[in-house]
Enzyme design. Structure first.
Site, PDB file in Angstrom:
ATOM      1  CD  GLU A 123      34.917  50.759  45.822  1.00  0.00           C
ATOM      2  OE1 GLU A 123      35.969  51.800  46.013  1.00  0.00           O
ATOM      3  OE2 GLU A 123      33.751  50.535  45.203  1.00  0.00           O
ATOM      4  CG  HIS A 139      41.584  45.476  42.549  1.00  0.00           C
ATOM      5  ND1 HIS A 139      40.784  44.092  43.778  1.00  0.00           N
ATOM      6  CD2 HIS A 139      40.585  46.494  43.142  1.00  0.00           C
ATOM      7  CE1 HIS A 139      39.661  44.452  44.168  1.00  0.00           C
ATOM      8  NE2 HIS A 139      39.425  45.999  43.581  1.00  0.00           N
ATOM      9  NE  ARG A 185      40.896  49.568  45.492  1.00  0.00           N
ATOM     10  CZ  ARG A 185      40.237  49.769  44.959  1.00  0.00           C
ATOM     11  NH1 ARG A 185      41.446  50.861  42.947  1.00  0.00           N
ATOM     12  NH2 ARG A 185      39.049  50.283  44.195  1.00  0.00           N
ATOM     13  CG  HIS A 206      42.730  47.499  39.454  1.00  0.00           C
ATOM     14  ND1 HIS A 206      41.781  46.640  38.317  1.00  0.00           N
ATOM     15  CD2 HIS A 206      42.621  48.507  40.535  1.00  0.00           C
ATOM     16  CE1 HIS A 206      40.682  47.061  38.924  1.00  0.00           C
ATOM     17  NE2 HIS A 206      40.827  48.314  39.972  1.00  0.00           N
ATOM     18  NE  ARG A 235      42.277  53.635  41.171  1.00  0.00           N
ATOM     19  CZ  ARG A 235      41.416  52.675  41.332  1.00  0.00           C
ATOM     20  NH1 ARG A 235      40.391  53.552  40.912  1.00  0.00           N
ATOM     21  NH2 ARG A 235      41.107  51.921  41.059  1.00  0.00           N
TER      22      ARG A 235
END
Length: 512
Positions: free
Chosen positions: A117, A236, A281, A338, A373
């Site tokens: 990811e 997100h 992100r 998110h 994050r």
């Protein structure tokens, strides 16, 4: 004991992964009440498509996991906390396996199947059932929850207030039964634990389920707990751009499997970035936002992902239900609120500055996530915090209490009516969204204060005000907090947290 007065050793508010894991850990030391306004299917953890990050592969290491987390956190992570969480990850994975969670394995090698990811330098994401990891983990743990005789789950109970004794210790909660309207005074003899999740539903566009309205942040702050770094809301990048709330999430793992973000003509959106479609992100979310502001829609092209339906059945069926076939169609995407990187300031064991009050999971701020994050660190944090909390609380003694009437509720919050929540969502999306500036934030603050005058006991308004005040204080751009009037990251604010405490004292102060 009257029917409306209950007592347990430990009272946990919330039934997501943090609350459930905490209950399973704490039931070794006493009886536990899990109080939740939504069933397990209504928590963020259940809907988590991503998995759990852990350095379990021979080509990976805890040190690399730490480095990736620190890099994503843009100078606001607390390094010691990051090291502790990453170091504990393999053991927490084994704990889940002992409780019956089956992680995906490679059919050819028989080894754990590890996903990639954004901002991870190695494949280290464990999944359970492909993109239904949260669901499978939560169902396994809730099955164990039901087997424990000293755990009581009070579902459909909204916690309105924390109960405080004459010594200023939090000693339980005041909850309302959604079915009967009865108020329950639930005393916690040894500890009250907030595990209420995030606050995505404060925004008009979010991936969070309806219950994520920031209640725990409001409850904690109202009794004097410090809240930290609330300006850092992660959006997100790839929620399906369809008019619904919550928005349907398309996991980052799809990009890890080879999908690309593109314009309608096929040009790659993230071609400019060294990590391309797996950039952090915040970078991707702002890039998509800016494109949409120019009137250029952005799409996720997953048509060349091998075995999409088999690898991502939840996403495939979710898209299909909304009129898109990921194996054939470009998927229109847009950012949506998110995850809260900030929250109630707490140690890794959940300890807050208020005696008797603990906070675990997304509602807390431990210093793990910093300004942005790292993907799949959140479920890991829930597990590590639950375990550390258990170690701290196993030897705690019962709080002295002369009489039930000595407990007093502090602020009695109410569930916002739909029309109020809709107004809060519009204000937050417009004034404290992906790109903010001082004028917008001040406008949002004024609107929220007006709403608070009309609805003085609405937790959603209370928490939204804290987010906006925090965003006004941080006059720089860092990670998920982007101020167009202060577009640069200020090195002087490295390792500087924004902290708000009641009575209202607001400051950005260095803490590590």
């Amino acid at each position: 004991m009257e029917m409306n007065r209950l007592a347990f050793d430990f009272v946990i508010v919330g039934c997501g992964l943090a609350g459930t894991a905490a209950a399973l850990e704490l039931c070794q030391w006493g009886d536990v009440a899990v109080v939740s306004k939504e069933p397990v299917t209504g928590c963020n953890s259940y809907w988590a498509q991503g998995g759990i990050a852990a350095a379990v592969d021979h080509g990976d290491s805890v040190e690399l996991h730490v480095a990736d987390t620190l890099n994503a956190g843009h100078g606001l992570c607390h390094p010691a906390v990051v090291a502790d969480v990453a170091g504990a990850a393999p053991d927490r994975v084994r704990w889940l396996e002992r409780l019956g969670v089956s992680f995906d394995v490679d059919g050819k090698t028989g080894r754990l199947s590890l996903g990639l990811e954004g901002a991870h330098s190695r494949r280290r994401i464990l999944h359970a059932g492909g993109d239904a990891s949260g669901k499978n983990v939560m169902l396994s743990l809730h099955a164990r929850l039901g087997d424990e005789l000293n755990i009581v789950h009070l579902n459909h109970h909204a916690v309105n207030s924390l109960l405080v004794d004459a010594n200023g210790r939090v000693a339980g909660v005041l909850a309302t039964d959604a079915n009967s309207g009865e108020e329950l005074w639930i005393r916690a003899r040894r500890g009250t634990v907030l595990a209420t999740g995030g606050a995505g539903q404060l925004y008009a566009r979010t991936t969070n389920p309806p219950g994520s309205t920031g209640d725990g942040i409001a409850l904690a702050h109202s009794v004097g707990a410090t809240v930290r770094n609330l300006e850092f809301v992660q959006f997100h990048p790839t929620a399906l751009d369809a008019d619904c709330n919550p928005r349907f999430l398309i996991s980052e793992a799809v990009r890890g499997a080879g999908a690309h973000l593109v314009y309608r003509d096929g040009r790659r959106l993230m071609a400019f970035h060294p990590m391309q479609d797996l950039a952090p992100r915040d970078v991707i979310a702002r890039t998509i936002y800016e494109s949409l502001q120019r009137g250029e829609p952005v799409y996720l092209d997953a048509r060349k992902v091998d075995d999409f339906q088999a690898r991502f059945p939840t996403i495939f069926n979710g898209c299909l239900a909304r009129g898109y076939n990921p194996e054939r169609d470009l998927l229109p995407v847009a950012p949506a609120a998110h995850f809260m990187m900030g929250g109630v300031e707490a140690t890794l064991a959940g300890e807050t500055c208020v005696p008797g009050l603990y906070a675990v999971g997304e509602v807390s701020s431990t210093g793990l996530h910093g300004a942005n994050r790292l993907a799949s660190n959140s479920l890991l944090e829930c597990l590590v915090m639950a375990h550390q909390l258990s170690l701290v609380l196993q030897d705690t003694e019962e709080m002295p209490l002369e009489a039930p009437d000595s407990l007093q509720p502090v602020t009695r919050f109410t569930t916002p009516p739909p029309e109020l929540l809709s107004q809060v969502q519009d204000v937050m999306w417009t004034c404290a969204g992906i790109v903010r500036d001082g004028a917008q934030l001040q406008h949002g603050l004024s609107n929220l204060l007006a709403l608070q005058d009309r609805y003085p006991h609405a937790a959603a308004v209370y928490t939204a005000l804290l987010v906006v005040q925090s965003a006004l204080l941080r006059e720089e751009s860092r990670g998920a907090h982007y101020r167009s009037d202060f577009p640069k990251t200020e090195s002087a604010l490295d390792c500087v947290d924004t902290r708000l405490q009641q009575p209202c004292t607001y400051a950005t102060v260095p803490t590590h």
